[in-house]
Design a protein around this motif. Structure first.
Motif, PDB file in Angstrom:
ATOM      1  N   UNK A 129       0.822  -1.200   0.000  1.00 25.80           N
ATOM      2  CA  UNK A 129       0.000   0.000   0.000  1.00 25.80           C
ATOM      3  C   UNK A 129       0.859   1.253   0.000  1.00 25.80           C
ATOM      4  N   UNK A 130       0.191   2.386  -0.157  1.00 30.24           N
ATOM      5  CA  UNK A 130       0.881   3.681  -0.118  1.00 30.24           C
ATOM      6  C   UNK A 130       1.585   3.874   1.208  1.00 30.24           C
ATOM      7  N   UNK A 131       0.935   3.453   2.294  1.00 23.38           N
ATOM      8  CA  UNK A 131       1.544   3.590   3.620  1.00 23.38           C
ATOM      9  C   UNK A 131       2.845   2.801   3.702  1.00 23.38           C
ATOM     10  N   UNK A 151      10.269  -8.509  -2.939  1.00 20.39           N
ATOM     11  CA  UNK A 151       8.867  -8.921  -2.815  1.00 20.39           C
ATOM     12  C   UNK A 151       8.258  -8.542  -1.462  1.00 20.39           C
ATOM     13  N   UNK A 152       8.562  -7.339  -1.017  1.00 20.72           N
ATOM     14  CA  UNK A 152       8.029  -6.865   0.260  1.00 20.72           C
ATOM     15  C   UNK A 152       6.589  -6.399   0.070  1.00 20.72           C
ATOM     16  N   UNK A 153       5.691  -6.847   0.919  1.00 19.16           N
ATOM     17  CA  UNK A 153       4.266  -6.498   0.831  1.00 19.16           C
ATOM     18  C   UNK A 153       3.808  -5.979   2.194  1.00 19.16           C
ATOM     19  N   UNK A 195       0.844  -4.354   9.258  1.00 17.71           N
ATOM     20  CA  UNK A 195       2.188  -4.918   9.326  1.00 17.71           C
ATOM     21  C   UNK A 195       2.791  -5.023   7.928  1.00 17.71           C
ATOM     22  N   UNK A 196       4.078  -4.707   7.812  1.00 17.87           N
ATOM     23  CA  UNK A 196       4.834  -4.914   6.580  1.00 17.87           C
ATOM     24  C   UNK A 196       5.415  -6.322   6.622  1.00 17.87           C
TER      25      UNK A 196
END
Length: 339
Positions: A129-131, A151-153, A195-196
């Protein structure tokens, strides 16, 4: 005192506080009970002791874990065994404590195991997301292409994600791979708010571990939430495939520093925690020139010593990279190599 408890006494209480998510500045911190606005929690790293001058809570390393999680002595021992990868049989002598650790061995070896299929399903269902993008690029200084490559989400609505996973895989499978826990008769997702998500990819390019980074620490001061019961893996293992024969490998403490090293064009691998470098890692790393980039704190010193000791056992030396005035590699990146 048994050898296990003696081993725990040797662990830095500041490192324990860091793993619990307590933000220590110098030797003081806000009390984890949440009663104060000014730091009243004090640590004595030399003696392995803490005391809060507000609520009068005090004790040693084990007591800190007991009070933080509101758990008994037995479960505090479990936390140390799992968090610091202590070799159970090496440190035990008393029969009563052996029973405790036998149950931990069963839990660690039989009840939990990684499940790449479920982890990959989860990651494929997520986006960033933008955040998440703003935190990673502005707060951490990471380039979008590096974020994409790794591949961080992120997860904005844990409840919705948990419901989807539960319907697809079932609660028992989610618990076995560490994505949920069973408490007070209920199954709960391990992540309860935004959470990232950082996936850990192995040499076969399969996801074998996941770590979550929380951003809202106002109510619960826990930054990183790992899989429950599943042993942490090395971060960015495909770097070994991409490395030159007998080339340089940079070992970093934690995910952010590893990503920072990658952005600085280093072949980097991350170790979760100051004392989590296991000797079984030596086989895959022994043919490379090992460079260590420790944080500039007590945890970094512990990390350095544990890695040096491990490689010394096979007659191999390592090189330390000094960060000078910077507390860690990510701080260096933010001040010298902004995207």
């Amino acid at each position: 005192m048994t050898r296990l408890k003696e081993k725990i006494k040797d662990i830095s209480i500041l490192d324990i506080a860091q793993r619990l998510g307590i933000e220590v500045k110098g030797k003081k911190a806000l009390c984890f009970t949440g009663h104060d606005r000014n730091p009243s929690l004090s640590f004595n790293d030399k003696d392995g002791f803490f005391k809060c001058f507000g609520c009068e809570a005090k004790g040693d390393q084990i007591a800190l874990v007991q009070l933080f999680y509101n758990i008994d002595f037995k479960n505090a021992l479990k936390w140390f065994i799992q968090t610091y990868n202590l070799q159970y049989s090496t440190y035990l002598s008393e029969k009563s404590e052996l029973r405790v650790v036998t149950s931990v061995i069963k839990q660690a070896n039989n009840d939990f195991e990684p499940n790449s299929e479920i982890y990959e399903y989860l990651m494929n269902s997520l986006d960033l997301s933008k955040r998440g993008k703003e935190y990673l690029t502005i707060d951490r200084g990471f380039k979008p292409e590096v974020i994409s490559r790794l591949e961080i989400k992120d997860i904005n609505n844990p409840k919705t994600v948990f419901e989807d996973l539960s319907q697809k895989w079932g609660l028992a499978a989610l618990e076995k791979c560490g994505l949920c826990k069973h408490e007070n008769g209920k199954y709960k997702f391990i992540w309860w708010d935004y959470v990232i998500i950082f996936p850990f990819i192995d040499l076969n390019y399969r996801i074998t571990y996941i770590q979550g980074r929380r951003l809202d620490l106002s109510k619960i001061n826990i930054k990183y939430v790992n899989l429950k019961g599943v042993q942490p893996q090395l971060y960015n293992l495909p770097a070994l495939i991409e490395a030159k024969p007998r080339g340089k490998i940079f070992l970093c403490e934690g995910v952010p520093d590893t990503i920072s090293a990658i952005q600085l064009h280093k072949t980097a691998i991350g170790v979760l925690g100051a004392t989590n470098f296991r000797k079984d890692y030596l086989d895959m790393l022994s043919d490379y020139q090992i460079n260590i980039i420790p944080d500039g704190d007590q945890g970094g010193e512990t990390f350095m010593k544990s890695v040096v000791s491990a490689f010394a056992s096979i007659g191999k030396s390592v090189q330390k990279i000094n960060l000078g005035p910077y507390k860690d590699l990510n701080e260096y990146l933010k001040q010298n190599n902004r995207p």
